[in-house]
Design a protein around this motif. Structure first.
Motif, mmCIF file in Angstrom:
data_model
loop_
_atom_site.group_PDB
_atom_site.id
_atom_site.type_symbol
_atom_site.label_atom_id
_atom_site.label_comp_id
_atom_site.label_asym_id
_atom_site.label_seq_id
_atom_site.Cartn_x
_atom_site.Cartn_y
_atom_site.Cartn_z
ATOM 1 N N GLY A 50 -0.886 7.980 1.554
ATOM 2 C CA GLY A 50 -1.512 6.688 1.778
ATOM 3 C C GLY A 50 -1.284 6.258 3.215
ATOM 4 O O GLY A 50 -0.149 6.245 3.683
ATOM 5 N N GLN A 80 -5.282 7.763 0.227
ATOM 6 C CA GLN A 80 -5.562 6.346 0.106
ATOM 7 C C GLN A 80 -5.443 5.681 1.479
ATOM 8 O O GLN A 80 -4.788 6.208 2.383
ATOM 9 N N ALA A 82 -4.439 1.874 3.089
ATOM 10 C CA ALA A 82 -3.962 0.503 2.894
ATOM 11 C C ALA A 82 -4.467 -0.346 4.048
ATOM 12 O O ALA A 82 -4.015 -0.209 5.183
ATOM 13 N N ILE A 107 -6.304 0.247 -0.668
ATOM 14 C CA ILE A 107 -5.237 -0.653 -1.097
ATOM 15 C C ILE A 107 -5.332 -1.925 -0.264
ATOM 16 O O ILE A 107 -5.478 -1.863 0.961
ATOM 17 N N TRP A 109 -3.563 -4.480 1.516
ATOM 18 C CA TRP A 109 -2.231 -4.712 2.084
ATOM 19 C C TRP A 109 -2.154 -6.199 2.461
ATOM 20 O O TRP A 109 -2.685 -6.627 3.458
ATOM 21 N N TRP A 146 -10.306 -2.278 -5.380
ATOM 22 C CA TRP A 146 -9.001 -1.929 -4.815
ATOM 23 C C TRP A 146 -8.254 -0.982 -5.745
ATOM 24 O O TRP A 146 -8.204 -1.196 -6.955
ATOM 25 N N ALA A 147 -7.662 0.052 -5.166
ATOM 26 C CA ALA A 147 -6.823 0.967 -5.943
ATOM 27 C C ALA A 147 -5.489 0.317 -6.276
ATOM 28 O O ALA A 147 -4.847 0.664 -7.271
ATOM 29 N N ALA A 148 -5.044 -0.623 -5.430
ATOM 30 C CA ALA A 148 -3.781 -1.331 -5.630
ATOM 31 C C ALA A 148 -3.736 -2.512 -4.674
ATOM 32 O O ALA A 148 -4.559 -2.630 -3.755
ATOM 33 N N VAL A 149 -2.779 -3.395 -4.904
ATOM 34 C CA VAL A 149 -2.492 -4.499 -3.988
ATOM 35 C C VAL A 149 -1.060 -4.316 -3.503
ATOM 36 O O VAL A 149 -0.139 -4.133 -4.305
ATOM 37 N N GLY A 150 -0.865 -4.337 -2.178
ATOM 38 C CA GLY A 150 0.453 -4.111 -1.602
ATOM 39 C C GLY A 150 1.031 -5.379 -1.004
ATOM 40 O O GLY A 150 0.353 -6.092 -0.255
ATOM 41 N N TYR A 203 -4.537 -5.448 -11.551
ATOM 42 C CA TYR A 203 -4.176 -4.768 -10.307
ATOM 43 C C TYR A 203 -2.872 -3.974 -10.462
ATOM 44 O O TYR A 203 -1.930 -4.432 -11.118
ATOM 45 N N GLN A 206 1.934 -2.744 -5.427
ATOM 46 C CA GLN A 206 2.917 -2.025 -4.635
ATOM 47 C C GLN A 206 3.753 -3.034 -3.851
ATOM 48 O O GLN A 206 3.258 -4.084 -3.460
#
Length: 380
Positions: A50, A80, A82, A107, A109, A146-150, A203, A206
């Motif tokens: 990532g 990925q 971010a 992601i 960020w 979004w694949a994730a939220v950081g 979500y 991270q």
């Protein structure tokens, strides 16, 4: 501010080696001891990479993804990205949409606007909650995926920068913070609520944490969190930021030391104004590939700060042909330094709660000595 933040991060990295050496007798076939150090074997398959990016303004973001080769390389690496959410501009929406359409997992960020402190910490918890609310509204209005939220949890570098010219105020601020446990407890509740709400909305969350966190956890301390304003909270995935460019005397010994306790590891820094591989400059390819091998020895999730530096130094094509089964040797001096600094830090964290009592005892002793001297003078 950037220079001060790098200085503080450098100090924390050097001082925060933890748990080093405890598993050396059980290394097995994954790594071997040598007279010159420790040989670490790569995993044989690439980790989930990532790349953090886009924290320097929309113009730089547009320039980064104007090159079609960048997106092609990211897809080839199945990596990925971010993206720093420093604004909610239409231009940022456009680039996120393009990454979504090209099949690059993105992601979010989460950071604050620069004028609000930028990083998430104990002093910006309420602003972080509002920022996440704005982010979700912006996401829904623009149909972003979004694949994730950081959540980027780092010290309040902005406050320290403002106090840099006033050393006494900086000292008193740090002392006041270090004994304010209520501040950290409240912040932890706020961030735990933010994480729970994000997870409730579907979500993956991270968190990006400072390298001293394992040492604090190992001795059940919050001393450095109170001192610097960081918050120990966990989402679905936790990345330890182990940036060896800030601690070259320790080098990848830091990753070897802390990696066994990490769910995921972020390495760096690959970008900067000075020459790669020199002093406090960015990692060169040898350092970067070494850190990747050591990090991927422990975890299948490796983050990189940042994508811009990897593009500028030509790392992406080399990553596509990298031999992930190769091994690297960590010098004995690097491992020993990591062990020594880890012991010092854990001892300091254990002693910290007793400092007020030691100071009080010293004050009482000083008063008794002064009183005794005054009595002697009166008798004379």
């Amino acid at each position: 501010m950037k220079r001060l933040s790098r200085t503080l991060l450098s100090i924390s990295v050097v001082l925060c080696m933890s748990e080093a050496g405890v598993a050396l007798p059980q290394l097995g076939s994954a790594a071997s001891n040598e007279s010159s150090g420790i040989r670490v074997q790569g995993p044989g398959i690439p980790p989930q990479l990532g790349f953090a990016c886009c924290d320097r303004g929309i113009v730089q973001m547009q320039a980064l993804f104007a090159d079609p080769g960048v997106i092609a390389a990211l897809k080839e690496l199945r990596a990925q990205v971010a993206v720093a959410i420093i604004d909610f501009s239409p231009e940022r929406v456009e680039i996120v949409h393009r990454l979504n359409e090209d099949g690059v997992p993105v992601i979010a960020w989460i950071v604050l606007a620069p004028e609000d402190g930028y990083y998430l910490n104990a002093d910006t918890a309420s602003k972080a909650a509002a920022r996440v609310g704005e982010f979700e509204k912006w996401t829904n209005e623009n149909g972003l995926r979004w694949a994730a939220v950081g959540l980027d949890i780092e010290p309040n570098f902005g406050e320290f920068a403002q106090l840099k010219a006033h050393r006494w105020r900086l000292f008193t601020t740090l002392v006041r913070n270090s004994f304010n446990g209520h501040r950290i407890a409240e912040a932890r509740r706020t961030y735990s609520t933010i994480i729970a709400e994000l997870q409730g909305h579907g979500y993956v969350v991270q968190s990006y944490q400072m390298p001293y966190l394992p040492a604090e956890r190992s001795v059940h301390s919050t001393a450095l969190d109170r001192l610097l304003g960081t918050v120990d909270v966990r989402g679905n995935e936790e990345y330890l930021m182990l940036y060896t460019s800030f601690a070259r005397p320790v080098g990848a010994g830091m990753i070897w030391s802390l990696g066994r306790n990490a769910q995921a590891i972020a390495i760096g820094v690959t970008d900067g104004d000075t020459q790669a591989g020199s002093g406090m400059g960015p990692l060169d390819w040898n350092e970067f590939s070494r850190d990747l091998i050591v990090a991927s020895h422990y975890t299948s999730h490796v983050g990189v700060y940042n994508l811009e530096g990897c593009v500028r130094q030509g790392f992406l094509p080399r990553l596509q042909t990298m031999d992930w089964s190769q091994s690297v040797v960590l010098p004995a001096a690097s491992i020993q330094r990591a062990e020594r600094t880890g012991r010092i830090l854990r001892t300091a964290l254990r002693i910290f709660p007793y400092i007020p009592f030691l100071l009080l005892a010293a004050l009482v002793l000083l008063v008794l000595l002064v009183r005794r001297r005054l009595l002697r003078r009166r008798k004379a």
